[in-house]
Design a protein around this motif. Sequence first.
Motif, PDB file in Angstrom:
ATOM      1  N   ARG A 160       0.711  -1.150  -0.007  1.00 34.23           N
ATOM      2  CA  ARG A 160      -0.093   0.067  -0.020  1.00 34.23           C
ATOM      3  C   ARG A 160       0.776   1.229  -0.043  1.00 34.23           C
ATOM      4  NH1 ARG A 160      -3.593   1.922   3.043  1.00 34.23           N
ATOM      5  NH2 ARG A 160      -2.653   3.804   4.028  1.00 34.23           N
ATOM      6  N   ASP A 161       2.121   1.317   0.437  1.00 36.75           N
ATOM      7  CA  ASP A 161       2.890   2.380   0.799  1.00 36.75           C
ATOM      8  C   ASP A 161       3.832   2.537  -0.271  1.00 36.75           C
ATOM      9  OD1 ASP A 161       1.473   2.950   3.163  1.00 36.75           O
ATOM     10  OD2 ASP A 161       2.739   1.527   4.226  1.00 36.75           O
ATOM     11  N   ALA A 202      -0.028   6.676   0.311  1.00 38.35           N
ATOM     12  CA  ALA A 202      -0.834   5.465   0.458  1.00 38.35           C
ATOM     13  C   ALA A 202      -1.242   5.100  -0.869  1.00 38.35           C
ATOM     14  CB  ALA A 202      -1.602   5.431   1.618  1.00 38.35           C
ATOM     15  N   TYR A 203      -0.958   4.001  -1.575  1.00 40.90           N
ATOM     16  CA  TYR A 203      -1.622   3.728  -2.799  1.00 40.90           C
ATOM     17  C   TYR A 203      -2.030   2.085  -2.634  1.00 40.90           C
ATOM     18  CZ  TYR A 203      -0.736   8.005  -5.355  1.00 40.90           C
ATOM     19  OH  TYR A 203      -0.701   9.235  -5.620  1.00 40.90           O
ATOM     20  N   PRO A 204      -2.985   1.702  -1.881  1.00 40.03           N
ATOM     21  CA  PRO A 204      -3.237   0.635  -1.531  1.00 40.03           C
ATOM     22  C   PRO A 204      -3.975  -0.108  -2.902  1.00 40.03           C
ATOM     23  CG  PRO A 204      -4.783   1.763  -0.458  1.00 40.03           C
ATOM     24  CD  PRO A 204      -3.959   2.880  -1.042  1.00 40.03           C
ATOM     25  N   SER A 205      -3.484  -1.537  -3.045  1.00 42.58           N
ATOM     26  CA  SER A 205      -4.143  -2.203  -4.237  1.00 42.58           C
ATOM     27  C   SER A 205      -5.308  -3.120  -3.513  1.00 42.58           C
ATOM     28  CB  SER A 205      -2.917  -3.054  -4.823  1.00 42.58           C
ATOM     29  OG  SER A 205      -1.848  -2.159  -5.386  1.00 42.58           O
ATOM     30  N   LEU A 206      -6.494  -2.634  -3.896  1.00 40.93           N
ATOM     31  CA  LEU A 206      -7.638  -3.320  -3.090  1.00 40.93           C
ATOM     32  C   LEU A 206      -8.475  -3.716  -4.284  1.00 40.93           C
ATOM     33  CD1 LEU A 206      -8.558  -0.428  -0.682  1.00 40.93           C
ATOM     34  CD2 LEU A 206      -7.338  -2.447  -0.116  1.00 40.93           C
TER      35      LEU A 206
END
Length: 192
Positions: free
Chosen positions: A116-117, A137-141
Amino acid sequence: FDQMARTPSSGMGDGGGEYGAALVQQEAFTYVYGTKKVAGDLVFGRAVTVARVPAGSLLEQSTWRYWTGSSWSPRKADEAMVVKAAPRGWTTVFSVVPQPSGGFRFITKADDYLGRDVVTGSSSSLLRPVANTATQAYPSLGSEVFYNPLAHPEARLAGGGLLMTICHNSTDLPTVLGHADFYKPRLFTLPA
């Protein structure tokens, strides 16, 4: 575009180490970083290795030397990890930015596309990369994934920030086919 040329990692796949994740020209050498997929439970990021080549000799495979942890070897099999894949390995492509005051800034995404970071860190040495401070933060959800943050130091920003792009995609093919703009990279600024 002039040509495609083989490198020491051509045809080896991601388990054999892929060189070209980042490049830095420093004095008489070009430092070439590689990433390597490492098998194991809960290992999502990549290990990082480094080679160096005399400036202007990138296409001459016989001139490549690999960091062993203590010296340079002509044998790729002797390469040592300068960043381990676990517990927080790096993404497949990252940035190494020389700093005006000396040293280098390393920027990556921890745990590759599953992390995520976006993380950053500084080091006085190209052989001791550090990136452990989360900055974005770039979470892969779900089906949305983020990976490969890249710095663009050639773009001078007011306040000394660093222009960054991060790849963005979906694991859902109909989403990508139905909305091609979804696949475009995202822009953001990393504070100085």
